[in-house]
Write a protein that holds these residues in place. Structure first.
Motif, PDB file in Angstrom:
ATOM      1  N   GLU A  47     -51.439  12.705 -21.333  1.00  0.00           N
ATOM      2  CA  GLU A  47     -52.795  12.942 -20.982  1.00  0.00           C
ATOM      3  C   GLU A  47     -53.395  13.479 -22.339  1.00  0.00           C
ATOM      4  O   GLU A  47     -54.566  13.274 -22.406  1.00  0.00           O
ATOM      5  CB  GLU A  47     -52.839  14.187 -20.196  1.00  0.00           C
ATOM      6  CG  GLU A  47     -54.086  14.741 -19.774  1.00  0.00           C
ATOM      7  CD  GLU A  47     -54.050  15.961 -18.574  1.00  0.00           C
ATOM      8  OE1 GLU A  47     -55.037  16.253 -18.224  1.00  0.00           O
ATOM      9  OE2 GLU A  47     -52.848  16.107 -18.178  1.00  0.00           O
ATOM     10  N   ILE A  48     -52.685  14.103 -23.243  1.00  0.00           N
ATOM     11  CA  ILE A  48     -53.142  14.410 -24.657  1.00  0.00           C
ATOM     12  C   ILE A  48     -53.419  13.272 -25.261  1.00  0.00           C
ATOM     13  O   ILE A  48     -54.504  13.281 -25.953  1.00  0.00           O
ATOM     14  CB  ILE A  48     -52.356  15.425 -25.374  1.00  0.00           C
ATOM     15  CG1 ILE A  48     -51.891  16.748 -24.587  1.00  0.00           C
ATOM     16  CG2 ILE A  48     -52.295  15.652 -26.684  1.00  0.00           C
ATOM     17  CD1 ILE A  48     -50.752  17.496 -25.227  1.00  0.00           C
ATOM     18  N   LYS A  49     -52.732  12.336 -25.251  1.00  0.00           N
ATOM     19  CA  LYS A  49     -53.064  10.981 -26.046  1.00  0.00           C
ATOM     20  C   LYS A  49     -54.048  10.266 -25.661  1.00  0.00           C
ATOM     21  O   LYS A  49     -55.031   9.905 -26.293  1.00  0.00           O
ATOM     22  CB  LYS A  49     -51.619  10.020 -25.931  1.00  0.00           C
ATOM     23  CG  LYS A  49     -51.729   8.791 -26.838  1.00  0.00           C
ATOM     24  CD  LYS A  49     -50.480   7.877 -26.523  1.00  0.00           C
ATOM     25  CE  LYS A  49     -50.686   6.925 -27.589  1.00  0.00           C
ATOM     26  NZ  LYS A  49     -49.357   6.171 -27.595  1.00  0.00           N
ATOM     27  N   GLU A  71     -60.238   9.330 -25.939  1.00  0.00           N
ATOM     28  CA  GLU A  71     -61.375   9.571 -25.719  1.00  0.00           C
ATOM     29  C   GLU A  71     -62.323  10.223 -26.661  1.00  0.00           C
ATOM     30  O   GLU A  71     -63.594   9.821 -26.967  1.00  0.00           O
ATOM     31  CB  GLU A  71     -61.532  10.046 -24.293  1.00  0.00           C
ATOM     32  CG  GLU A  71     -60.964   9.500 -23.114  1.00  0.00           C
ATOM     33  CD  GLU A  71     -61.679   8.085 -22.766  1.00  0.00           C
ATOM     34  OE1 GLU A  71     -62.985   8.135 -22.972  1.00  0.00           O
ATOM     35  OE2 GLU A  71     -61.166   7.346 -22.339  1.00  0.00           O
ATOM     36  N   GLU A  72     -61.883  11.234 -27.386  1.00  0.00           N
ATOM     37  CA  GLU A  72     -62.456  11.928 -28.370  1.00  0.00           C
ATOM     38  C   GLU A  72     -62.648  10.931 -29.575  1.00  0.00           C
ATOM     39  O   GLU A  72     -63.778  11.071 -30.274  1.00  0.00           O
ATOM     40  CB  GLU A  72     -61.719  13.209 -28.901  1.00  0.00           C
ATOM     41  CG  GLU A  72     -61.424  14.293 -27.807  1.00  0.00           C
ATOM     42  CD  GLU A  72     -60.403  15.298 -28.277  1.00  0.00           C
ATOM     43  OE1 GLU A  72     -60.139  15.220 -29.197  1.00  0.00           O
ATOM     44  OE2 GLU A  72     -60.486  16.409 -27.520  1.00  0.00           O
ATOM     45  N   GLN A  73     -61.869  10.072 -30.009  1.00  0.00           N
ATOM     46  CA  GLN A  73     -62.051   9.226 -30.733  1.00  0.00           C
ATOM     47  C   GLN A  73     -63.107   8.440 -30.573  1.00  0.00           C
ATOM     48  O   GLN A  73     -63.999   8.113 -31.619  1.00  0.00           O
ATOM     49  CB  GLN A  73     -60.624   8.520 -31.283  1.00  0.00           C
ATOM     50  CG  GLN A  73     -60.856   7.469 -32.398  1.00  0.00           C
ATOM     51  CD  GLN A  73     -60.919   8.129 -33.738  1.00  0.00           C
ATOM     52  OE1 GLN A  73     -60.534   9.248 -33.620  1.00  0.00           O
ATOM     53  NE2 GLN A  73     -61.544   7.623 -34.689  1.00  0.00           N
ATOM     54  N   LYS A 129     -42.839  16.035 -16.507  1.00  0.00           N
ATOM     55  CA  LYS A 129     -44.169  16.886 -16.804  1.00  0.00           C
ATOM     56  C   LYS A 129     -44.536  16.759 -18.190  1.00  0.00           C
ATOM     57  O   LYS A 129     -45.794  16.597 -18.444  1.00  0.00           O
ATOM     58  CB  LYS A 129     -44.085  18.386 -16.143  1.00  0.00           C
ATOM     59  CG  LYS A 129     -45.261  19.121 -16.233  1.00  0.00           C
ATOM     60  CD  LYS A 129     -45.162  20.308 -15.670  1.00  0.00           C
ATOM     61  CE  LYS A 129     -46.513  21.042 -15.434  1.00  0.00           C
ATOM     62  NZ  LYS A 129     -46.223  22.419 -14.924  1.00  0.00           N
ATOM     63  N   GLU A 130     -43.589  16.880 -18.905  1.00  0.00           N
ATOM     64  CA  GLU A 130     -43.958  16.983 -20.760  1.00  0.00           C
ATOM     65  C   GLU A 130     -44.549  15.612 -21.108  1.00  0.00           C
ATOM     66  O   GLU A 130     -45.390  15.461 -21.633  1.00  0.00           O
ATOM     67  CB  GLU A 130     -42.609  17.274 -21.169  1.00  0.00           C
ATOM     68  CG  GLU A 130     -42.193  18.770 -21.237  1.00  0.00           C
ATOM     69  CD  GLU A 130     -40.863  19.025 -22.039  1.00  0.00           C
ATOM     70  OE1 GLU A 130     -40.420  18.020 -22.367  1.00  0.00           O
ATOM     71  OE2 GLU A 130     -40.591  20.293 -22.237  1.00  0.00           O
TER      72      GLU A 130
END
Length: 234
Positions: free
Chosen positions: A50-52, A57-59, A43-44
């Protein structure tokens, strides 16, 4: 082996030695704890991925909304639009040029066709007039014979009428002229003049030969004798 797993094994050994739990129960507990730990690690890992992914996407969003990039894209689009507009104006001018050339050629063709038709009609009238003119002496002979006392006047009259019908069929007609009419240079030909004090000058006093027209064109002028003013005595 992780630290937590070592602690679990130590606790399990102590419990077994003290007789608190059975070895089989320890194994089950260890298996359960390992499974929970693996799920947690999985899960971690998924959360990190997912965070990456979100950071990527934000970048991309940040890169897409970069002001310099937007200005560059706008200028590029503006330049492309300008070139397209210039090309459109060029093609429009070429289209107008070809259209004007086509209209001029069409007008020239129509004018040439009108001139050709007019020239053809003029030539036709000219040749018809020349042909009919060669038959006019026959008309004069018929008319002279009819004015005499020929025994065959009735037969001659039939031939004369047929001949006149042929001339009229080709739109030929005699020039209308009468005694005392004023002389007209466009229709009459003066053979001579005689002094007359009782008539206006240039009045027709005798018709020598009839004139003829084909439509509006004269194919033979009326030959006439005209009057002139008497010469004053010296």
């Amino acid at each position: 082996m992780t630290r937590k797993k070592k602690e679990i094994e130590k606790m399990s050994k102590d419990s077994i030695e003290n007789g608190d739990i059975q070895p089989s129960n320890v194994e089950n507990a260890e298996s359960k704890n390992v499974s929970v730990s693996a799920d947690k690690e999985k899960k971690e890992v998924e959360e990190k991925q997912e965070i990456k992914l979100l950071e990527g996407e934000e970048q991309k969003v940040l890169e897409y909304h970069d002001l310099d990039d937007l200005i560059a894209k706008y200028n590029k689009l503006k330049e492309s639009t300008k070139r397209d507009k210039e090309a459109l104006i060029k093609y429009q001018k070429e289209s107008d040029s070809w259209k004007n050339k086509h209209m001029r050629l069409q007008a020239e063709f129509e004018n040439a066709q009108k001139r050709w038709n007019k020239n053809r009609q003029n030539l036709r009238t000219e040749y018809t007039g020349r042909t009919l003119k060669t038959f006019l002496p026959l008309y004069d002979s018929f008319k002279k014979a009819l004015d005499g006392d020929d025994e065959n006047k009735a037969i001659l009259k039939q031939f004369y009428d047929q001949f006149i019908s042929i001339l009229k069929f080709h739109k030929a007609k005699p020039i209308d002229v009468k005694i005392n009419d004023p002389f007209d240079y466009s229709n009459h030909e003066a053979l001579s003049s005689i002094e007359k004090d009782d008539l206006p000058n240039n009045s027709i006093i005798e018709i020598i030969q009839d004139g003829w027209k084909l439509d509006k064109d004269v194919i033979r002028y009326s030959k006439v004798i005209i009057s002139r003013e008497p010469t004053p005595p010296e």
